[in-house]
Design a protein around this motif. Sequence first.
Motif, mmCIF file in Angstrom:
data_model
loop_
_atom_site.group_PDB
_atom_site.id
_atom_site.type_symbol
_atom_site.label_atom_id
_atom_site.label_comp_id
_atom_site.label_asym_id
_atom_site.label_seq_id
_atom_site.Cartn_x
_atom_site.Cartn_y
_atom_site.Cartn_z
ATOM 1 N N PHE A 190 0.831 -1.210 0.000
ATOM 2 C CA PHE A 190 0.000 0.000 0.000
ATOM 3 C C PHE A 190 0.866 1.261 0.000
ATOM 4 C CE2 PHE A 190 -2.185 -3.593 1.746
ATOM 5 C CZ PHE A 190 -3.352 -3.606 1.000
ATOM 6 N N ALA A 191 2.040 1.147 0.631
ATOM 7 C CA ALA A 191 2.978 2.280 0.587
ATOM 8 C C ALA A 191 3.459 2.467 -0.849
ATOM 9 C CB ALA A 191 4.149 2.017 1.520
ATOM 10 N N VAL A 192 3.718 1.356 -1.521
ATOM 11 C CA VAL A 192 4.167 1.416 -2.914
ATOM 12 C C VAL A 192 3.080 2.062 -3.776
ATOM 13 C CG1 VAL A 192 4.742 0.000 -4.926
ATOM 14 C CG2 VAL A 192 5.730 -0.551 -2.713
ATOM 15 N N GLU A 193 1.831 1.689 -3.493
ATOM 16 C CA GLU A 193 0.718 2.227 -4.279
ATOM 17 C C GLU A 193 0.586 3.743 -4.088
ATOM 18 O OE1 GLU A 193 -0.889 1.160 -6.567
ATOM 19 O OE2 GLU A 193 -2.937 1.913 -6.654
ATOM 20 N N ILE A 194 0.709 4.199 -2.854
ATOM 21 C CA ILE A 194 0.653 5.647 -2.575
ATOM 22 C C ILE A 194 1.783 6.348 -3.332
ATOM 23 C CG2 ILE A 194 1.163 7.346 -0.745
ATOM 24 C CD1 ILE A 194 -1.622 6.483 -0.413
ATOM 25 N N ASN A 195 2.962 5.769 -3.237
ATOM 26 C CA ASN A 195 4.138 6.359 -3.882
ATOM 27 C C ASN A 195 3.922 6.450 -5.398
ATOM 28 O OD1 ASN A 195 6.963 5.776 -5.261
ATOM 29 N ND2 ASN A 195 7.324 6.918 -3.356
ATOM 30 N N ARG A 196 3.328 5.387 -5.957
ATOM 31 C CA ARG A 196 3.085 5.342 -7.401
ATOM 32 C C ARG A 196 2.089 6.429 -7.813
ATOM 33 N NH1 ARG A 196 -0.414 3.289 -11.016
ATOM 34 N NH2 ARG A 196 -1.867 2.633 -9.403
ATOM 35 N N GLU A 203 3.992 7.025 4.278
ATOM 36 C CA GLU A 203 4.432 7.246 2.895
ATOM 37 C C GLU A 203 3.666 8.432 2.292
ATOM 38 O OE1 GLU A 203 6.899 5.862 1.011
ATOM 39 O OE2 GLU A 203 6.274 7.247 -0.572
ATOM 40 N N ALA A 204 2.373 8.539 2.593
ATOM 41 C CA ALA A 204 1.565 9.628 2.052
ATOM 42 C C ALA A 204 2.082 10.972 2.565
ATOM 43 C CB ALA A 204 0.103 9.429 2.441
ATOM 44 N N ILE A 205 2.401 11.041 3.871
ATOM 45 C CA ILE A 205 2.910 12.309 4.420
ATOM 46 C C ILE A 205 4.275 12.621 3.794
ATOM 47 C CG2 ILE A 205 3.551 13.542 6.537
ATOM 48 C CD1 ILE A 205 1.664 11.664 8.075
ATOM 49 N N LEU A 251 6.546 16.604 -2.351
ATOM 50 C CA LEU A 251 5.888 17.368 -3.427
ATOM 51 C C LEU A 251 5.562 18.799 -2.988
ATOM 52 C CD1 LEU A 251 3.365 14.656 -4.694
ATOM 53 C CD2 LEU A 251 5.380 15.484 -5.896
ATOM 54 N N ASP A 252 5.773 19.040 -1.693
ATOM 55 C CA ASP A 252 5.453 20.338 -1.093
ATOM 56 C C ASP A 252 3.982 20.711 -1.329
ATOM 57 O OD1 ASP A 252 6.055 22.443 0.460
ATOM 58 O OD2 ASP A 252 6.877 23.700 -1.148
ATOM 59 N N ILE A 253 3.110 19.784 -1.050
ATOM 60 C CA ILE A 253 1.664 20.037 -1.156
ATOM 61 C C ILE A 253 1.062 19.888 0.239
ATOM 62 C CG2 ILE A 253 1.391 19.329 -3.577
ATOM 63 C CD1 ILE A 253 0.491 16.569 -2.519
ATOM 64 N N PRO A 254 -0.102 20.455 0.494
ATOM 65 C CA PRO A 254 -0.675 20.344 1.843
ATOM 66 C C PRO A 254 -1.063 18.905 2.196
ATOM 67 C CG PRO A 254 -2.130 21.596 0.393
ATOM 68 C CD PRO A 254 -0.906 21.306 -0.385
ATOM 69 N N VAL A 255 -0.864 18.577 3.475
ATOM 70 C CA VAL A 255 -1.255 17.241 3.957
ATOM 71 C C VAL A 255 -2.147 17.452 5.172
ATOM 72 C CG1 VAL A 255 0.966 17.021 5.167
ATOM 73 C CG2 VAL A 255 -0.442 15.010 4.852
ATOM 74 N N PHE A 256 -3.251 16.724 5.224
ATOM 75 C CA PHE A 256 -4.241 16.922 6.281
ATOM 76 C C PHE A 256 -4.463 15.637 7.072
ATOM 77 C CE2 PHE A 256 -5.125 19.939 2.948
ATOM 78 C CZ PHE A 256 -5.349 21.125 3.639
ATOM 79 N N GLY A 257 -4.476 15.812 8.385
ATOM 80 C CA GLY A 257 -4.887 14.709 9.253
ATOM 81 C C GLY A 257 -6.364 14.883 9.471
ATOM 82 N N ILE A 258 -7.179 13.970 8.989
ATOM 83 C CA ILE A 258 -8.631 14.220 9.037
ATOM 84 C C ILE A 258 -9.328 13.379 10.108
ATOM 85 C CG2 ILE A 258 -8.800 14.988 6.646
ATOM 86 C CD1 ILE A 258 -9.864 12.157 6.013
ATOM 87 N N ASP A 259 -8.537 12.655 10.893
ATOM 88 C CA ASP A 259 -9.122 11.826 11.955
ATOM 89 C C ASP A 259 -9.260 12.678 13.220
ATOM 90 O OD1 ASP A 259 -10.078 9.687 13.308
ATOM 91 O OD2 ASP A 259 -8.312 8.417 13.084
ATOM 92 N N LEU A 260 -9.905 12.099 14.237
ATOM 93 C CA LEU A 260 -9.997 12.803 15.521
ATOM 94 C C LEU A 260 -8.607 12.832 16.147
ATOM 95 C CD1 LEU A 260 -13.230 11.128 16.949
ATOM 96 C CD2 LEU A 260 -13.030 13.284 15.719
ATOM 97 N N GLU A 261 -8.307 13.890 16.863
ATOM 98 C CA GLU A 261 -6.967 14.008 17.439
ATOM 99 C C GLU A 261 -6.820 13.094 18.657
ATOM 100 O OE1 GLU A 261 -4.420 16.179 16.031
ATOM 101 O OE2 GLU A 261 -3.418 14.645 17.189
ATOM 102 N N ARG A 302 11.527 5.569 -4.902
ATOM 103 C CA ARG A 302 11.839 6.799 -5.629
ATOM 104 C C ARG A 302 11.063 7.935 -4.982
ATOM 105 N NH1 ARG A 302 16.055 5.836 -6.905
ATOM 106 N NH2 ARG A 302 16.080 7.851 -7.937
ATOM 107 N N PRO A 303 11.666 9.121 -4.822
ATOM 108 C CA PRO A 303 10.919 10.233 -4.221
ATOM 109 C C PRO A 303 9.742 10.651 -5.101
ATOM 110 C CG PRO A 303 13.112 10.930 -4.928
ATOM 111 C CD PRO A 303 13.051 9.464 -5.136
ATOM 112 N N ALA A 304 8.725 11.233 -4.473
ATOM 113 C CA ALA A 304 7.475 11.527 -5.185
ATOM 114 C C ALA A 304 7.650 12.565 -6.282
ATOM 115 C CB ALA A 304 6.421 11.989 -4.180
#
Lengths: 783, 299
Positions: free
Chosen positions: A27-33, A136-138, A144-154, A284-286
């Motif tokens: 799944f990490a590979v898939e996110i990276n892809r 991997e997503a973070i 990629l220097d794009i925004p990343v959001f944690g959308i779960d409860l803290e 490979r980096p994103a």
Amino acid sequence: MAHAPIKVCRHGSELLAVPAFHYHHLFAVEINRICRQQETRPAAVAVELGAQTVQAVKAWLKELGQGPGCQKKLPVMIGLLKPNNMIRASYRQKAIELQQKTGQKLSQIPLSVLHRELGFSNSSLLCLSPTDSIIEAIRCAVELDIPVFGIDLEEMACGIYQNPAMIQHPPGEAEDLRAFINRNAAFAAHLRDEEIDTRREIAMTARLKALMRDFPRVVFTCGLAHWSHIQRHLDDSSIKPALITDMQSHKGNGFKRVIVHPCIAVEYMAYFPALTKKYEKLRRPAYEENQGNILPDLSPAYILQSLLKKAYHSFFINNSKKDHHRFDTAQDLQAQRQFEGYLQNLCLLRHRIVPDIPMIVTAAEETMSNAFVQTLTKTLMAFPWVTPLRLKGLPIVASSPRDQDGSLCSVSEENNPASQGIDCYIYSSPGNRRFTSQIDYTWEEMKNKADKPAGKIDYHLYTWSPWDYLITAMSLHAIRYAKRKQYKQTTDVFAGNVFEGIDIKASLREYSRGKETIYVRDSIKKNVCDGSLNEGGFPVVWILKPGKHPGAEFHPLSAKCDGMEKYARNRMHFNANVSSKSDRMVAIVGYGDLNIATKASEIAPSIRSDRYYGALIYHPLCWTLRQFTIWAEVTDFHRNPYCHENRLLNCSLLEAIMMEKHGKSIKDYDWSTVLMFLAIPYAKTNLTVIAPHDYQIDPMVFKRAKQFGIDVGFFPLSGFPQERLERIAINHMVPVSSHDPECIYPNYVEKALGEGQTDNREFVSERVLNFGAGLKNQRESYF
Amino acid sequence: MRDYMTSINRKSVLLSRPYHAMATSFEDREEVIQKILAAWIGDADRLPLSPLLIGEPGIGKNRIVYECAKICGKPLFIFQGHEDVTAEDLMCAVRFSDDPERKMDYIVQPLVSAMIQGGICFIDEIGKIRGRALAPLASLLDERRYIDSNLLGERIFAHPGFRFIAATNTTDLDANALPDFIRSRICPAIRVEYPDREHLNRVIRSRFPILKKNSVKLVEHFWTLWQDKHGDLPPSPRDSIYIFGYALNLADRDAAGDDHANHLDICGISNDLQPRHLESAFETFFQTDKRRPEWPTHP
């Protein structure tokens, strides 16, 4: 692998979802892809974590050199520890009752009680595992220097995740990932904790909807178990988009950065560390657009095969050259096929294609020798683990020695990885996996770093006499009441089985009385106590806490022979023996954590406190130097190991005893068995083992004891009060004012330890305390 | 009886009877069951393994075996190990025949019966059997898959469906280690641990559905009493079941009143188990512990 990700379109925006098996590399590979390919590259990333947590991870990743244009490997295993204050809502009534019962507020009730009664954990830990899709997503978002959001409860209470459904393990690269998700999402949904996850999924959906409003393409990854519910909620118009606070500049305060001990870390990696190593190598980096597929090189089956090959080679080829390993090697050669077949069958029943480390090690433990298991573990765990030296002395999270259910961890002090640490109950986020260390692995790098502080030389410190009195008295009590299996000869009337032959004497006796009865001899093993045993029952082996204790080590303590010479009855004989056997008489071999932090060592830094998980005592410890000399003489120097002092420091003595007397290495056996092996050659007729009632003595101990003509007696720890056992587990090594003829301690030691010098003396009988009084010519009277 | 007769090379022998476990609900233990089943998977090329269960008494080793037999749908033959077992006892015995036309009957033991019928042979308490008595297992548990019986004068081959399992208490292994030739053939050695608190609570609730009304409270009280007596030492399922069973009997006796208190058929008349009944049951059960020599407070 499917090359079309799961796509949900709403209002001109698309959501690319990767519902994942946490920590599984596919799944990490898939996110990276997805992030690397131009046609799927996202404008924002959303993950199943709290908003602050994500920012804390992001900030740390940046500090570690991750970012646009930087291709750096992630140190493994690092983690973020966060305090938790939540208890499950359904435990409210129970919490009220608990407060009423104890008369204390929840904050005043001990953590262990809160954990047991209310399932409360005071911390949560997020492992930054490179093979986890969320991490991997973070990482990709940072690159990629794009925004990343944690959308779960803290914050949330610790979830209870049952295992009612058997889920097929993710497929290899050949199978369609999308088909796998569709097939298993419903099963995985059964693993959810309804009470906690329902709220989380609604919150995640609302935030996802808001993100889809703001960004044209969002990549989202969460646990497979949540996906079917989130998918349903996305279609539910009653769930409105939530307001998302901008946390992008948040640094993630309130989190503690930690290093995770390898024994715990393996639970948060895909299959085995070698796979993570390979993943990091091939990743490979994103920001680097690359169509290449790395999955064929990440085949866990292939990696496992090469690891097993390596372990077999190092065990069978290297050990066959060593004489003392020949027996194990021959047996393991026979059992190798059984081990592999058993492992294969276990995979079959657990719906797995490749086993993970705990499965492999458990199967090996159940079919192969200890020596092989150790070699295998070492091979599987070989990995460049990050140490505090590399990361500014970060504390280490390890499984606590007092852990019972896999959730009690200890967190060491910052810049002092060798410290005992603070115990806390931890749940892992996400997934709430256990922290039980299932494998016996010594972290060599840390073992070397955690050496004792310089300047504290053991042999200038002495054991504290109240401890000596207590452990001696308890050992003598155990010797007296230990159950020993002994063969008792019996004679019975012949009833169809001749057992060990006809008892001619008994048969003739009956015949002379006019009865034609045939008697047969038999010997039956019986549990008997030998109340007459005293000092003769030494050595005594204490197993206070069996099991694995990362960082614990053997520590022999001894008496100096040069001060004993003047008390010798036959100085010539004494000198001849001591010079030939060396100048130190070993009295105790402890096994445990040395130099732990205690109140006493804080008050008086010259006091060193050791926590023993086990100890071997060769003779009563509460004696004077004269009595030690008499003991050495009456036992003809046969009941203790003797050596030069430099051999005590690096434990080469213990290795030498094992090799010389048993043809084995210390590393071949569990530490508790090693203590027994170290005791057997120095026993006269008896060895006494004191251990938890369910402790199983290694059959090899009985075998060796039989060869030495020694009876092994067993006494359960439960025969002693708990507070006494806790007291003897802590051995304070203290400075003395004088040690001849007996130890006199400075007053500050008494104050620091809160015990008088003669405390516990009353437990030891006068006969033992007066050992050797007027012995001059009574050598035989003792033994 | 005829159903239990078969012939080995034209010799008529009586077979042992398989054991059919009482149908009670079985809680958890999937992991151990999986391990046993994994050991039993095999064919002519890869022989099935013969697992050994190691654990404390009363922990549920036998129940696990019954459950495995149920899952496999095979007849289960149990042989109870003890110190007086001889090699021939494992295989065959002879008795005077009930049939007037025959003098003697051969009775093949559970091990051989399982071999003939392709069932499961379970040797309980194998640690109590002397090493020399286990010798016939050597040829049975390796690729030869047969045993030679002197009494029968026959070589008996195992049915391909035959499976073997043994169990022993931890303490028996301490005193009487299994000989190497058996140890290497009986593997994997699977340790059966004490069940955790949640598991045990489920066992109690499923075993005593009569507690339904106030089971949570009673189970909590049980744990308080247990921890007072034994600290962190966990109870075994057998201990727990016996204590609750006895406490229920005390409740029945109370409910029956003085007139019927000594009747043995009052079982189940009360469903009003009170904490005091549990306390009395604990009192009775752990009186025997007092025999253990106390750690002296003073010489």
